[in-house]
Enzyme design. Structure first.
Site, mmCIF file in Angstrom:
data_model
loop_
_atom_site.group_PDB
_atom_site.id
_atom_site.type_symbol
_atom_site.label_atom_id
_atom_site.label_comp_id
_atom_site.label_asym_id
_atom_site.label_seq_id
_atom_site.Cartn_x
_atom_site.Cartn_y
_atom_site.Cartn_z
ATOM 1 N N HIS A 136 0.804 -1.228 0.000
ATOM 2 C CA HIS A 136 0.000 0.000 0.000
ATOM 3 C C HIS A 136 0.836 1.277 0.000
ATOM 4 O O HIS A 136 0.536 2.243 0.700
ATOM 5 C CB HIS A 136 -0.953 0.009 1.196
ATOM 6 C CG HIS A 136 -2.012 -1.058 1.136
ATOM 7 N ND1 HIS A 136 -2.529 -1.521 -0.050
ATOM 8 C CD2 HIS A 136 -2.638 -1.751 2.128
ATOM 9 C CE1 HIS A 136 -3.443 -2.443 0.213
ATOM 10 N NE2 HIS A 136 -3.524 -2.618 1.512
ATOM 11 N N HIS A 210 -9.597 1.865 0.970
ATOM 12 C CA HIS A 210 -9.467 0.712 1.868
ATOM 13 C C HIS A 210 -10.507 0.764 2.989
ATOM 14 O O HIS A 210 -10.174 0.533 4.158
ATOM 15 C CB HIS A 210 -8.057 0.667 2.455
ATOM 16 C CG HIS A 210 -7.563 -0.702 2.797
ATOM 17 N ND1 HIS A 210 -8.094 -1.447 3.817
ATOM 18 C CD2 HIS A 210 -6.593 -1.470 2.243
ATOM 19 C CE1 HIS A 210 -7.455 -2.597 3.909
ATOM 20 N NE2 HIS A 210 -6.538 -2.644 2.946
ATOM 21 N N GLU A 348 -11.603 -3.816 -2.656
ATOM 22 C CA GLU A 348 -10.745 -2.767 -3.215
ATOM 23 C C GLU A 348 -10.642 -2.921 -4.730
ATOM 24 O O GLU A 348 -10.079 -3.896 -5.223
ATOM 25 C CB GLU A 348 -9.351 -2.846 -2.589
ATOM 26 C CG GLU A 348 -9.354 -2.783 -1.071
ATOM 27 C CD GLU A 348 -8.133 -3.462 -0.477
ATOM 28 O OE1 GLU A 348 -7.006 -2.974 -0.715
ATOM 29 O OE2 GLU A 348 -8.294 -4.498 0.201
#
Length: 382
Positions: A136, A210, A348
């Site tokens: 991420h 997220h 996601e």
């Protein structure tokens, strides 16, 4: 039977149903100008603000810290509101403890193997923050940055423009990336997310959101009875580090087959090697539609108890379904209840994990003169 959401909202308002501890009852509403309040201060004194907006029966609270969706309130079949997004009620926990609750993710959503990739013949080493992997965006990705926010009202829509500029070399990524993300609440209560980015040097980009969803309400317990449908015939199996192997495996005959809606808990404890490695579902589904010019419906989530539904449309080729496997009871939400394994889930929209190292996967390369654009729309029902 899924009711028309606007009918439920209007009916609840007409009936004058009393407010409940879940946050009140739904009422017919137009767009309201976003309201800005101070949420807290970082250790260096930087102020973090909360923005509240409402439209079409949906209520949204967004933080300038990480573009975090702190709460997302929608009504059930009886018009009763609940926050369906896991998170915290204070800035300190978001800074010190969060597992990306509600955050904007960048520069690269999901994992890049060993934090390395090669672009135009040059090797790049990224910030590594998940074992050997970069996850991420690295140790200080977009989820840990303060975003500039501008509210807007356009026609019957209300929303927020969020801006962040990532400098050349940040977390190891090449190029200065100028990012704009727009959160819109439509007159029907849809939550739309539009991502845009430009660069001055070739780089890789994969932006996503997220949010951890529980349609029964934050802090209400397991999501294993939620029913999920994903329009995907294949998924990307992973190795022990949760990095895709490069295979596009068929879901038919496996626990990964969500082509028809089924309870999440039905197969989550099947002794399948991929489920054992990830401790549940934490995989990328290869959407049958591929990359599209406009957002197309790809998934539906439903909580049978409340009747709440969420449909997701996107122009992205992949969808990461994460079943909250690493929630371990050490985090406490605004409800005062702890989050345990499987108490929330993420859906996601994305390009595939480790795409920079997998030539057969859809490319995530962005070059000067190009504009990265992607859109995801969440449509709520009851």
């Amino acid at each position: 039977m899924e009711l028309n959401r606007r009918t439920v909202i209007a009916g609840a308002a007409a009936a004058g149903i009393a407010a409940t501890t879940l946050g009140g009852t739904a009422h017919a509403t137009g767009g309201r100008k976003p309201v800005k309040t101070l949420f807290g201060k970082l250790a260096d004194g930087t102020k973090v603000y909360s923005w509240s907006l409402e439209n079409g029966g949906t209520r949204l609270k967004v933080l300038s810290w990480g573009g975090v969706v702190q709460s997302l309130e929608i009504p059930d079949r009886r018009g009763r509101y609940a926050n369906v997004s896991a998170g915290f009620d204070n800035l300190e926990d978001y800074v010190a403890k969060t597992p990306y609750f509600g955050a904007l993710i960048g520069r690269y959503g999901n994992r890049i193997g060993k934090g390395k990739f090669t672009l135009d013949g040059k090797d790049y080493q990224l910030s590594v923050n998940d074992g050997e992997q970069s996850l991420h965006g690295g140790a200080k990705g977009f989820d840990k940055r303060v975003w500039d926010i501008e509210p807007f009202a356009k026609g019957s829509d209300v929303g927020l423009h969020l801006y962040y500029t990532s400098v050349d070399g940040e977390m190891g990524y090449p190029g200065t990336l100028k990012t704009k993300v727009t959160y819109t609440l439509t007159k029907h209560g849809d939550w739309r997310v539009d991502y845009e980015a430009t660069t001055d040097k070739a780089t890789v980009v994969n932006l996503t959101s997220h949010v951890y969803f529980n349609l029964a309400g934050e802090g209400s317990g397991t999501i294993e009875d939620h029913e999920l449908q994903i329009a995907a015939s294949r998924y990307t199996p992973t190795d022990s580090g949760l990095i895709p192997t490069g295979e596009l495996a068929k879901v038919a005959g496996t626990p990964f087959d969500f082509r028809k809606a089924k309870p999440i808990g039905r197969d989550i404890r099947v002794s399948h090697p991929q489920l054992v490695t990830a401790k549940g579902f934490d995989h990328n589904w290869v959407l049958d539609k591929g990359i599209t010019a406009r957002p197309e419906h790809v998934a539906t989530l439903r909580d049978p108890a409340s009747g709440r539904t969420m449909k997701i449309a996107t122009n992205e080729p992949g969808l990461q379904f994460y079943s909250g496997n690493f929630l371990d009871g050490t985090l406490t939400g605004p409800s005062g209840r702890t989050y345990r394994q499987g108490d929330a889930l993420c859906l996601e929209t994305q390009h595939f994990p480790d795409s920079p190292n997998k030539p057969k996967f859809p490319s995530t390369v962005l070059r000067p003169g190009q504009t990265y654009r992607t859109t995801t729309v969440h449509t709520f029902g009851c």
